[in-house]
Write a protein that holds these residues in place. Structure first.
Motif, short mmCIF file in Angstrom:
data_model
loop_
_atom_site.label_atom_id
_atom_site.label_comp_id
_atom_site.label_asym_id
_atom_site.label_seq_id
_atom_site.Cartn_x
_atom_site.Cartn_y
_atom_site.Cartn_z
N MET A 21 -3.97 6.61 110.71
CA MET A 21 -2.67 7.09 110.27
C MET A 21 -2.79 7.76 108.91
O MET A 21 -3.37 7.20 107.98
N LYS A 22 -2.26 8.97 108.79
CA LYS A 22 -2.30 9.67 107.52
C LYS A 22 -1.32 9.04 106.53
O LYS A 22 -0.33 8.42 106.92
N THR A 23 -1.61 9.25 105.24
CA THR A 23 -0.82 8.63 104.19
C THR A 23 -0.25 9.67 103.25
O THR A 23 -0.85 10.72 103.02
N ALA A 24 0.91 9.35 102.67
CA ALA A 24 1.54 10.25 101.73
C ALA A 24 2.21 9.44 100.63
O ALA A 24 2.81 8.39 100.89
N LEU A 25 2.11 9.93 99.40
CA LEU A 25 2.83 9.36 98.27
C LEU A 25 3.83 10.41 97.79
O LEU A 25 3.46 11.56 97.55
N ILE A 26 5.09 9.98 97.65
CA ILE A 26 6.14 10.87 97.17
C ILE A 26 6.77 10.23 95.95
O ILE A 26 7.26 9.10 96.01
N THR A 27 6.76 10.92 94.83
CA THR A 27 7.42 10.39 93.63
C THR A 27 8.91 10.74 93.68
O THR A 27 9.31 11.72 94.29
N ALA B 101 -8.39 16.44 104.55
CA ALA B 101 -7.52 17.59 104.35
C ALA B 101 -6.43 17.24 103.34
O ALA B 101 -5.26 17.12 103.68
N PRO B 102 -6.79 17.07 102.08
CA PRO B 102 -5.81 16.68 101.06
C PRO B 102 -4.83 17.79 100.72
O PRO B 102 -5.20 18.96 100.64
N ARG B 103 -3.59 17.39 100.52
CA ARG B 103 -2.53 18.34 100.19
C ARG B 103 -1.77 17.85 98.96
O ARG B 103 -1.38 16.68 98.89
N HIS C 140 -3.85 -0.92 99.24
CA HIS C 140 -3.32 -0.67 100.58
C HIS C 140 -4.17 0.30 101.38
O HIS C 140 -4.27 0.20 102.60
N THR C 141 -4.74 1.28 100.68
CA THR C 141 -5.49 2.33 101.38
C THR C 141 -6.56 2.90 100.47
O THR C 141 -6.41 2.91 99.24
N ARG C 142 -7.63 3.38 101.07
CA ARG C 142 -8.68 4.03 100.28
C ARG C 142 -8.57 5.54 100.37
O ARG C 142 -9.32 6.26 99.72
N VAL C 143 -7.59 6.02 101.18
CA VAL C 143 -7.42 7.47 101.37
C VAL C 143 -5.96 7.85 101.19
O VAL C 143 -5.07 7.21 101.73
N LEU C 144 -5.72 8.90 100.41
CA LEU C 144 -4.39 9.48 100.29
C LEU C 144 -4.48 10.92 100.78
O LEU C 144 -5.27 11.71 100.26
N ASP C 145 -3.71 11.24 101.80
CA ASP C 145 -3.78 12.58 102.38
C ASP C 145 -2.83 13.58 101.73
O ASP C 145 -3.14 14.77 101.65
N VAL C 146 -1.68 13.08 101.27
CA VAL C 146 -0.67 13.97 100.71
C VAL C 146 -0.08 13.36 99.44
O VAL C 146 0.31 12.19 99.43
N LEU C 147 -0.02 14.16 98.39
CA LEU C 147 0.70 13.79 97.18
C LEU C 147 1.82 14.80 96.97
O LEU C 147 1.56 16.01 96.86
N ILE C 148 3.05 14.30 96.94
CA ILE C 148 4.20 15.17 96.70
C ILE C 148 4.81 14.78 95.37
O ILE C 148 5.41 13.70 95.22
N ALA D 75 12.45 19.84 104.70
CA ALA D 75 11.58 20.48 105.70
C ALA D 75 10.66 21.50 105.05
O ALA D 75 9.51 21.69 105.49
N ARG D 76 11.13 22.16 104.00
CA ARG D 76 10.29 23.12 103.28
C ARG D 76 9.13 22.41 102.58
O ARG D 76 8.00 22.90 102.55
N VAL D 77 9.42 21.25 102.02
CA VAL D 77 8.38 20.46 101.36
C VAL D 77 7.38 19.94 102.38
O VAL D 77 6.15 20.03 102.18
N VAL D 78 7.88 19.44 103.48
CA VAL D 78 7.02 18.90 104.53
C VAL D 78 6.11 19.99 105.10
O VAL D 78 4.93 19.76 105.37
N LYS D 79 6.64 21.18 105.26
CA LYS D 79 5.85 22.29 105.79
C LYS D 79 4.61 22.53 104.95
O LYS D 79 3.50 22.73 105.48
N ALA D 80 4.75 22.47 103.63
CA ALA D 80 3.60 22.66 102.74
C ALA D 80 2.65 21.48 102.81
O ALA D 80 1.43 21.64 102.65
N ALA D 81 3.18 20.30 103.07
CA ALA D 81 2.33 19.11 103.17
C ALA D 81 1.50 19.11 104.44
O ALA D 81 0.45 18.45 104.50
N LEU D 82 1.93 19.87 105.43
CA LEU D 82 1.26 19.89 106.74
C LEU D 82 0.36 21.10 106.96
O LEU D 82 -0.14 21.31 108.06
#
Length: 245
Positions: A1-7, A132-134, A76-84, A214-221
């Protein structure tokens, strides 16, 4: 499962971005300065059926809080795929350049620029573990220097001493960060979610929160062939989606 952190994800665009990423199968770490509010937001998403959400206390203006969040996330995880990097403040309006206190400008920059830099640096090691970090820096069309010098631009009269310069600085940081990571699998972009009706602007914007998220998510993907070092803005550039800096 991919992971994302959003501030700044306990409400508005950040919260909806979390919801949309959860719907896509991500485990979302919902960053919030106030842990209680963050947990309430996570509880709401869990009540909607999204189990893979974890509240994470993080004040982007506090280095100790950022370090603690990095330690907790690493448990919790050793990998972070997306930082927003979504957390941001306006500093209040109006902001006349001749009279706005420098202390206000400094306060806005602490969150909108320096906070982004510190958070990015703190979590970069976990992002490097992703295939594929974003990194998505949530900006504003009001950060475009080019458009601010164009009298025909629809937002030309909207000027200010703190918020607009902070977003211009964030855009510049995005370019520099993308350049340093150009020979890696990172994609680093700035996204203008558009003039959206939120608490941030007293619900004065015409745009919807789901569309903004959705615009933010598009860039994350973005896929491996996707762009990096771009300023995405459907609001300012509806034909191309790329705003001038």
């Amino acid at each position: 499962m991919k992971t994302a952190l959003i501030t700044g994800a306990n409400k508005s665009i950040g919260f909806e971005t979390a919801r949309q990423l959860l719907q896509l199968g991500y485990h979302v770490y919902l960053g919030s300065r106030d842990l209680q509010k963050g947990q309430q937001a996570a509880d709401q998403l869990q009540a909607e059926g999204h189990a893979a959400v974890t509240a994470l206390q993080i004040d982007v203006t506090d280095p100790a809080s950022i370090a603690a969040a990095r330690t907790e996330l690493g448990q919790h995880t050793r990998v972070l795929d997306v930082l927003i990097n979504n957390a941001g403040i306006s500093g209040g309006m109006p902001q006349p350049t001749l009279t706005t206190a420098v202390s206000v400008v400094k306060e806005v920059f602490e969150t909108n620029v320096f906070g982004v830099m510190e958070v990015t640096q703190a979590f970069l090691d976990l992002l490097r573990e992703s295939a594929a970090p974003r990194i998505v820096n949530v900006t504003s069309g009001l950060g475009s220097l080019t458009l601010h010098t164009d009298p025909t631009w629809k937002y030309y009269p909207v000027k200010g001493a703190a918020y607009m310069p902070s977003k211009a600085a964030l855009n510049a940081y995005t370019i520099m960060l993308a350049y340093e990571l150009r020979d890696t699998s990172f994609k680093v972009n700035a996204v203008d979610p558009g003039y959206t009706a939120t608490d941030f602007n007293h619900h004065s914007g015409p745009g919807s929160v789901p569309d903004a998220a959705a615009r933010v998510v598009k860039a994350a993907l973005l896929g491996p062939d996707g762009p990096t070092s771009q300023f995405f803005s459907d609001d300012n550039a509806p034909e191309t989606g790329i705003s001038p800096w």
